[in-house]
Design a protein around this motif. Structure first.
Motif, PDB file in Angstrom:
ATOM      1  N   GLU A  17     -34.297  -9.929 -56.085  1.00 47.58           N
ATOM      2  CA  GLU A  17     -33.808 -10.771 -55.010  1.00 47.58           C
ATOM      3  C   GLU A  17     -34.557 -10.509 -53.554  1.00 47.58           C
ATOM      4  OE1 GLU A  17     -30.450 -11.673 -55.246  1.00 47.58           O
ATOM      5  OE2 GLU A  17     -30.041 -11.700 -57.356  1.00 47.58           O
ATOM      6  N   THR A  40     -34.566 -19.092 -55.056  1.00 50.65           N
ATOM      7  CA  THR A  40     -33.807 -18.225 -55.602  1.00 50.65           C
ATOM      8  C   THR A  40     -34.317 -17.044 -55.993  1.00 50.65           C
ATOM      9  OG1 THR A  40     -32.616 -19.002 -57.384  1.00 50.65           O
ATOM     10  CG2 THR A  40     -31.334 -19.632 -55.103  1.00 50.65           C
ATOM     11  N   ALA A  41     -33.734 -16.585 -56.032  1.00 50.10           N
ATOM     12  CA  ALA A  41     -33.905 -15.501 -57.059  1.00 50.10           C
ATOM     13  C   ALA A  41     -34.658 -15.582 -58.610  1.00 50.10           C
ATOM     14  CB  ALA A  41     -33.764 -13.498 -56.603  1.00 50.10           C
TER      15      ALA A  41
END
Length: 172
Positions: A17, A40-41
């Motif tokens: 994250e 994205t994470a």
């Protein structure tokens, strides 16, 4: 008041994250990366798994309980003959430049690349008008290997890349 010293360690999935947030800053505000959509994470977790499967290093710098930078090595090209050549990537969170964190990450990354059997490390640096990334790489013995003119277009401008190279295999 001085900021806490950053500790460099191997990245773990829980870092995804914060890594995603750091990189998203550069995707949306700069031409330092040619990515136009921030991973994205989940994408970062997949990349961490893929690199771990190849025994390639993925490091984070952590200070005060937060990730303030990351670095990883990935395959330079997919063809088998390039298997001993990697590309390095180093990013710091905004406000954490000029504190030695990039040097700590790159130094650890190069050691990890050597341990993984890499012989050559390539840096592909977007010519943003700042010499900071090239200067960091020069401090670690990278030399300029070439320039690719106008190969990227982002935020309405054409961007060159500078290629730098470090030989880890001298004497091997």
């Amino acid at each position: 008041m001085p900021s806490p010293q950053a500790a460099v360690r191997a990245a773990v999935p829980a870092d995804a994250e914060q890594v995603a947030a750091i990189f998203a800053h550069y995707v949306t505000t700069s031409v330092a990366t040619f990515e136009e959509v921030a991973p994205t994470a989940a994408d970062w977790r997949r990349r961490l798994d893929e690199l771990a499967g190849r025994n390639l290093p993925f490091l984070v710098a952590e200070a005060g309980g937060s990730v303030c930078g990351f670095a990883y090595a990935s395959p330079w090209r997919p063809k088998a003959a390039y298997r001993h050549t990697v590309e390095d990537t180093v990013y710091l969170s905004p406000g954490n430049t000029g504190r030695g964190i990039g040097s700590a990450l790159l130094g650890g990354l190069l050691a990890g690349c050597a341990a993984a059997g890499a012989r050559q490390v390539i840096a592909v640096i977007a010519d943003t008008g700042s010499d900071a990334s090239a200067a960091l790489h020069r401090r670690f013995g990278f030399t300029q290997a070439g320039r690719l003119s106008g190969v990227g277009r982002k935020h309405g401008r054409w961007i060159d890349t500078v290629l730098m190279q470090k030989d880890l295999g001298a004497g091997r």
